[in-house]
Scaffold this active site. Sequence first.
Site, PDB file in Angstrom:
ATOM      1  N   GLY A  10      -5.779 -16.770  -4.217  1.00 26.41           N
ATOM      2  CA  GLY A  10      -5.444 -15.226  -3.925  1.00 26.41           C
ATOM      3  C   GLY A  10      -6.831 -14.909  -3.744  1.00 26.41           C
ATOM      4  N   THR A  93       2.149  -9.757  -6.394  1.00 23.40           N
ATOM      5  CA  THR A  93       3.366  -9.689  -7.148  1.00 23.40           C
ATOM      6  C   THR A  93       4.197  -8.498  -6.785  1.00 23.40           C
ATOM      7  OG1 THR A  93       2.065  -8.810  -9.026  1.00 23.40           O
ATOM      8  CG2 THR A  93       2.436 -11.068  -9.176  1.00 23.40           C
ATOM      9  N   GLU A 162      -6.308  -7.653 -14.744  1.00 27.42           N
ATOM     10  CA  GLU A 162      -7.463  -6.982 -14.103  1.00 27.42           C
ATOM     11  C   GLU A 162      -7.300  -5.507 -14.246  1.00 27.42           C
ATOM     12  OE1 GLU A 162     -10.548  -8.168 -13.436  1.00 27.42           O
ATOM     13  OE2 GLU A 162     -10.630  -5.947 -13.351  1.00 27.42           O
ATOM     14  N   PHE A 163      -8.353  -4.629 -14.712  1.00 24.47           N
ATOM     15  CA  PHE A 163      -8.169  -3.343 -14.666  1.00 24.47           C
ATOM     16  C   PHE A 163      -9.008  -2.352 -13.870  1.00 24.47           C
ATOM     17  CE2 PHE A 163      -7.117  -4.730 -19.215  1.00 24.47           C
ATOM     18  CZ  PHE A 163      -5.603  -4.243 -19.204  1.00 24.47           C
ATOM     19  N   LEU A 164      -9.490  -3.182 -12.897  1.00 19.88           N
ATOM     20  CA  LEU A 164     -10.173  -2.449 -11.988  1.00 19.88           C
ATOM     21  C   LEU A 164      -9.559  -1.502 -11.058  1.00 19.88           C
ATOM     22  CD1 LEU A 164      -9.738  -3.710  -8.659  1.00 19.88           C
ATOM     23  CD2 LEU A 164     -10.932  -5.579  -9.382  1.00 19.88           C
ATOM     24  N   GLU A 166      -9.422   0.326  -7.280  1.00 25.71           N
ATOM     25  CA  GLU A 166      -9.845   0.294  -6.034  1.00 25.71           C
ATOM     26  C   GLU A 166     -10.952   1.345  -5.570  1.00 25.71           C
ATOM     27  OE1 GLU A 166      -7.009  -0.874  -2.993  1.00 25.71           O
ATOM     28  OE2 GLU A 166      -6.222  -2.125  -4.288  1.00 25.71           O
ATOM     29  N   LYS A 222      -1.076  -4.736 -19.798  1.00 20.99           N
ATOM     30  CA  LYS A 222      -1.286  -4.298 -18.503  1.00 20.99           C
ATOM     31  C   LYS A 222      -0.370  -3.339 -17.836  1.00 20.99           C
ATOM     32  CE  LYS A 222      -3.308  -3.904 -14.346  1.00 20.99           C
ATOM     33  NZ  LYS A 222      -4.413  -3.105 -14.006  1.00 20.99           N
ATOM     34  N   CYS A 278      -0.307  -0.674  -6.997  1.00 24.69           N
ATOM     35  CA  CYS A 278      -0.076  -0.943  -8.545  1.00 24.69           C
ATOM     36  C   CYS A 278       0.832  -0.035  -9.364  1.00 24.69           C
ATOM     37  CB  CYS A 278      -1.256  -0.960  -9.282  1.00 24.69           C
ATOM     38  SG  CYS A 278      -2.351  -2.436  -8.816  1.00 24.69           S
TER      39      CYS A 278
HETATM   40  P1  NAD Z   1      -3.261  -9.089  -2.419  1.00 23.52           P
HETATM   41  O1  NAD Z   1      -2.161  -8.966  -1.533  1.00 23.52           O
HETATM   42  O2  NAD Z   1      -4.743  -8.114  -1.942  1.00 23.52           O
HETATM   43  O3  NAD Z   1      -3.930 -10.571  -2.347  1.00 23.52           O
HETATM   44  C1  NAD Z   1      -3.198 -11.523  -2.842  1.00 23.52           C
HETATM   45  C2  NAD Z   1      -3.502 -12.702  -2.030  1.00 23.52           C
HETATM   46  O4  NAD Z   1      -2.678 -13.854  -2.433  1.00 23.52           O
HETATM   47  C3  NAD Z   1      -3.096 -12.680  -0.584  1.00 23.52           C
HETATM   48  O5  NAD Z   1      -4.251 -12.845   0.203  1.00 23.52           O
HETATM   49  C4  NAD Z   1      -1.922 -13.894  -0.436  1.00 23.52           C
HETATM   50  O6  NAD Z   1      -2.093 -14.570   1.101  1.00 23.52           O
HETATM   51  C5  NAD Z   1      -2.553 -14.835  -1.649  1.00 23.52           C
HETATM   52  N1  NAD Z   1      -1.538 -15.818  -1.671  1.00 23.52           N
HETATM   53  C6  NAD Z   1      -0.148 -15.452  -2.180  1.00 23.52           C
HETATM   54  N2  NAD Z   1       0.341 -16.718  -2.446  1.00 23.52           N
HETATM   55  C7  NAD Z   1      -0.497 -17.657  -2.122  1.00 23.52           C
HETATM   56  C8  NAD Z   1      -0.541 -19.037  -2.598  1.00 23.52           C
HETATM   57  N3  NAD Z   1       0.508 -19.600  -3.030  1.00 23.52           N
HETATM   58  N4  NAD Z   1      -1.575 -19.992  -2.363  1.00 23.52           N
HETATM   59  C9  NAD Z   1      -2.893 -19.171  -2.089  1.00 23.52           C
HETATM   60  N5  NAD Z   1      -2.942 -17.892  -1.833  1.00 23.52           N
HETATM   61  C10 NAD Z   1      -1.769 -17.047  -2.114  1.00 23.52           C
HETATM   62  O7  NAD Z   1      -2.979  -8.414  -3.861  1.00 23.52           O
HETATM   63  P2  NAD Z   1      -4.385  -7.717  -4.793  1.00 23.52           P
HETATM   64  O8  NAD Z   1      -4.256  -6.285  -4.537  1.00 23.52           O
HETATM   65  O9  NAD Z   1      -5.328  -8.489  -4.860  1.00 23.52           O
HETATM   66  O10 NAD Z   1      -3.204  -8.028  -6.193  1.00 23.52           O
HETATM   67  C11 NAD Z   1      -3.328  -9.293  -6.764  1.00 23.52           C
HETATM   68  C12 NAD Z   1      -2.637  -9.326  -8.157  1.00 23.52           C
HETATM   69  O11 NAD Z   1      -3.468  -8.466  -8.935  1.00 23.52           O
HETATM   70  C13 NAD Z   1      -1.167  -8.379  -8.398  1.00 23.52           C
HETATM   71  O12 NAD Z   1      -0.512  -8.979  -9.226  1.00 23.52           O
HETATM   72  C14 NAD Z   1      -1.545  -7.069  -8.628  1.00 23.52           C
HETATM   73  O13 NAD Z   1      -0.435  -6.488  -9.188  1.00 23.52           O
HETATM   74  C15 NAD Z   1      -2.811  -7.024  -9.581  1.00 23.52           C
HETATM   75  N6  NAD Z   1      -3.580  -6.394  -9.524  1.00 23.52           N
HETATM   76  C16 NAD Z   1      -4.169  -5.399  -8.667  1.00 23.52           C
HETATM   77  C17 NAD Z   1      -4.985  -4.381  -8.759  1.00 23.52           C
HETATM   78  C18 NAD Z   1      -5.562  -3.663  -7.285  1.00 23.52           C
HETATM   79  O14 NAD Z   1      -5.966  -2.692  -7.289  1.00 23.52           O
HETATM   80  N7  NAD Z   1      -5.107  -4.061  -6.229  1.00 23.52           N
HETATM   81  C19 NAD Z   1      -5.689  -4.085  -9.819  1.00 23.52           C
HETATM   82  C20 NAD Z   1      -5.517  -4.938 -10.914  1.00 23.52           C
HETATM   83  C21 NAD Z   1      -4.544  -5.856 -10.756  1.00 23.52           C
HETATM   84  C1  UDX Z   2      -4.796   1.435 -10.795  1.00 23.01           C
HETATM   85  C2  UDX Z   2      -5.569   1.379 -12.191  1.00 23.01           C
HETATM   86  O1  UDX Z   2      -6.530   2.912 -12.111  1.00 23.01           O
HETATM   87  C3  UDX Z   2      -6.298   0.242 -12.445  1.00 23.01           C
HETATM   88  O2  UDX Z   2      -6.800   0.146 -13.577  1.00 23.01           O
HETATM   89  C4  UDX Z   2      -5.477  -0.994 -11.893  1.00 23.01           C
HETATM   90  O3  UDX Z   2      -6.117  -2.068 -12.321  1.00 23.01           O
HETATM   91  C5  UDX Z   2      -4.973  -0.772 -10.676  1.00 23.01           C
HETATM   92  O4  UDX Z   2      -4.081   0.401 -10.655  1.00 23.01           O
HETATM   93  P1  UDX Z   2      -5.753   1.812  -8.449  1.00 23.01           P
HETATM   94  O5  UDX Z   2      -4.405   1.822  -7.792  1.00 23.01           O
HETATM   95  O6  UDX Z   2      -6.752   1.084  -7.607  1.00 23.01           O
HETATM   96  O7  UDX Z   2      -5.998   1.651  -9.857  1.00 23.01           O
HETATM   97  O8  UDX Z   2      -6.473   3.557  -8.111  1.00 23.01           O
HETATM   98  P2  UDX Z   2      -6.355   4.696  -9.196  1.00 23.01           P
HETATM   99  O9  UDX Z   2      -7.863   5.218  -9.422  1.00 23.01           O
HETATM  100  O10 UDX Z   2      -5.648   4.431 -10.468  1.00 23.01           O
HETATM  101  O11 UDX Z   2      -5.520   5.758  -8.430  1.00 23.01           O
HETATM  102  C6  UDX Z   2      -4.199   5.434  -8.197  1.00 23.01           C
HETATM  103  C7  UDX Z   2      -3.656   6.642  -7.323  1.00 23.01           C
HETATM  104  O12 UDX Z   2      -3.570   7.962  -8.179  1.00 23.01           O
HETATM  105  C8  UDX Z   2      -4.408   7.373  -6.170  1.00 23.01           C
HETATM  106  O13 UDX Z   2      -3.368   7.523  -4.947  1.00 23.01           O
HETATM  107  C9  UDX Z   2      -5.143   8.250  -6.602  1.00 23.01           C
HETATM  108  O14 UDX Z   2      -5.547   9.224  -5.584  1.00 23.01           O
HETATM  109  C10 UDX Z   2      -4.126   9.092  -7.556  1.00 23.01           C
HETATM  110  N1  UDX Z   2      -4.707   9.758  -8.603  1.00 23.01           N
HETATM  111  C11 UDX Z   2      -5.260   9.441  -9.669  1.00 23.01           C
HETATM  112  C12 UDX Z   2      -4.374  11.235  -8.582  1.00 23.01           C
HETATM  113  O15 UDX Z   2      -3.562  11.671  -7.724  1.00 23.01           O
HETATM  114  N2  UDX Z   2      -5.033  12.017  -9.702  1.00 23.01           N
HETATM  115  C13 UDX Z   2      -5.817  11.382 -10.601  1.00 23.01           C
HETATM  116  O16 UDX Z   2      -6.239  12.123 -11.432  1.00 23.01           O
HETATM  117  C14 UDX Z   2      -5.952  10.028 -10.469  1.00 23.01           C
END
Ligand code: NAD
Ligand code: UDX
Length: 479
Positions: A10, A93, A162-164, A166, A222, A278
């Site tokens: 992924g 997911t 992962e808690f990052l 975006e 999470k 998320c």
């Molecule tokens: P994403 O859609 O950006 O990336 C997922 C990738 O996995 C896609 O590029 C897809 O093509 C690939 N994929 C799917 N099935 C596959 C397979 N069988 N083999 C190879 N590649 C495959 O998703 P994301 O935002 O990176 O999120 C991934 C996970 O992390 C999710 O469960 C999400 O809830 C979690 N998460 C996301 C964030 C966030 O900020 N985006 C933060 C914390 C946790």
């Molecule tokens: C969130 C969680 O913060 C992160 O820990 C987890 O790993 C993934 O989900 P993300 O969705 O990337 O991260 O951004 P986040 O900063 O949490 O903002 C989510 C949404 O809430 C955005 O639309 C943001 O604009 C909004 N938001 C956030 C508000 O409207 N008010 C706030 O005070 C904070």
Amino acid sequence: MKIKNICCIGAGYVGGPTMAVIAQKCPDIRVTVVDINENRIAAWNDENVEKLPVYEPGLSDIVKEARERNLFFSTDVDSAIDKADMIFISVNTPTKTYGIGKGMAADLKWIELCARQIASIAKDDKIIIEKSTLPVRTAAALRDILDNTGNGVKYQILSNPEFLAEGTAVQDLLNPDRVLIGGDIDTEDGLQAIQSLSEIYERWVPKERILTTNVWSSELSKLTANAFLAQRVSSINAMSELCEKTGADVHEVAQALGMDSRIGSKFLQSSVGFGGSCFQKDILNLVYIAKSFGLNEVADYWEQVIIMNDYQKRRFANNMIQTLFNTVSGKKITLLGWAFKKDTNDTRESAAIYVADHLLNEEAEIVVYDPKVETEQIYSDLDYLKSRSKEANRQSLKVANNPYEACKDAHAIAVLTEWEEFKHYDWEKIYDNMLKPAFVFDGRNLLNMEELIKIGFVPKSVGKPEYDAKSFSGPAIAS
Ligand code: NAD
Ligand code: UDX
């Protein structure tokens, strides 16, 4: 076990940045990020790092440093699985869109595919890490799939959510509040696997911030963390409407609350509604899990966070319509921002999509400007809702690549993403070229209202009083 070879399945918003940072901090470990999406992998490998598929401040420098040294992006999933001693599963997911649990449960088909692929390829022992956000007890399903291949390979399954966030992914990865590792803490092999992963993070994360728990606590933490964060936003958004009615200012209320160290000041920014891939997905999943255990009160409690958020987006759009003399039909309305927050090109579940859809239903003519989001992404977000034909979406919504062009001849502007650059526009110039009264709806409380009023705008902000609070006019207290 000393890890030499990592595979991450992924290459998305989590897999890409997370592995880039691990590769940067561990030059002796070969890190291969694989994906079935060829375009995505090609973009990660693009010589021009400006074209990386994920926009995150600071990410391109890290990729430049590590790529081709010990960081590789590939579509050869089998080979990367085969060579790895540690495999991160970081696939999507999303909420299920069909069958049992439709609209609530997490769709785990990609997770299961990964497990089956690992099971069919692996010839030696491996540590499997759940990096994706998963329903509590998913590790049990993974174990069932992996342990029933009969090829004698031993797996340790860890949960390492992962808690990052975006927009701040690189900073969050370099300096995390905590790293959570859930594993089989009752066995020697389990503890060793936890140790192997912990040693990777210890290269740059202080040991006291690395927390070890059992697998289920880690998986559930999470979902819980996201539910708590989203709940704060819905709570302050609920108060924003009361502020508008009573003369209180939501910004002042949030400041007063935030100075209470038990409450804390973060995540109290009232807005047009939270978005992102998320919050909604994870809360719906939590609600579904609670319901599946018959915990209806628990489910209802958390579902309210989503109900409030949907209401906030609808309320914002309705307020625009009402203010524009109860009709937006045929009126040009400019949306500044389409991403779900600043400093990302991600639009998943962005409030802008729903506000635009609502206004299009009322026959508005919309123009969107966002500094990072591609035109096709905007159309695909709208098409996904299936509210009208693709042609109708393209007819009634246009995407501008210049903010001043976007705002020219508009009846109203709505700020839907808190991009820094919006603050620094020449608002006098924008005002001169707009229709009057020149309405600005600030869904992020980003702009300087006093300055806008001085210029001549009629600004409306979320959670700001509807009338002059200082005058003590307005409604009496409810009795
Ligand atoms: P994403 O859609 O950006 O990336 C997922 C990738 O996995 C896609 O590029 C897809 O093509 C690939 N994929 C799917 N099935 C596959 C397979 N069988 N083999 C190879 N590649 C495959 O998703 P994301 O935002 O990176 O999120 C991934 C996970 O992390 C999710 O469960 C999400 O809830 C979690 N998460 C996301 C964030 C966030 O900020 N985006 C933060 C914390 C946790
Ligand atoms: C969130 C969680 O913060 C992160 O820990 C987890 O790993 C993934 O989900 P993300 O969705 O990337 O991260 O951004 P986040 O900063 O949490 O903002 C989510 C949404 O809430 C955005 O639309 C943001 O604009 C909004 N938001 C956030 C508000 O409207 N008010 C706030 O005070 C904070």
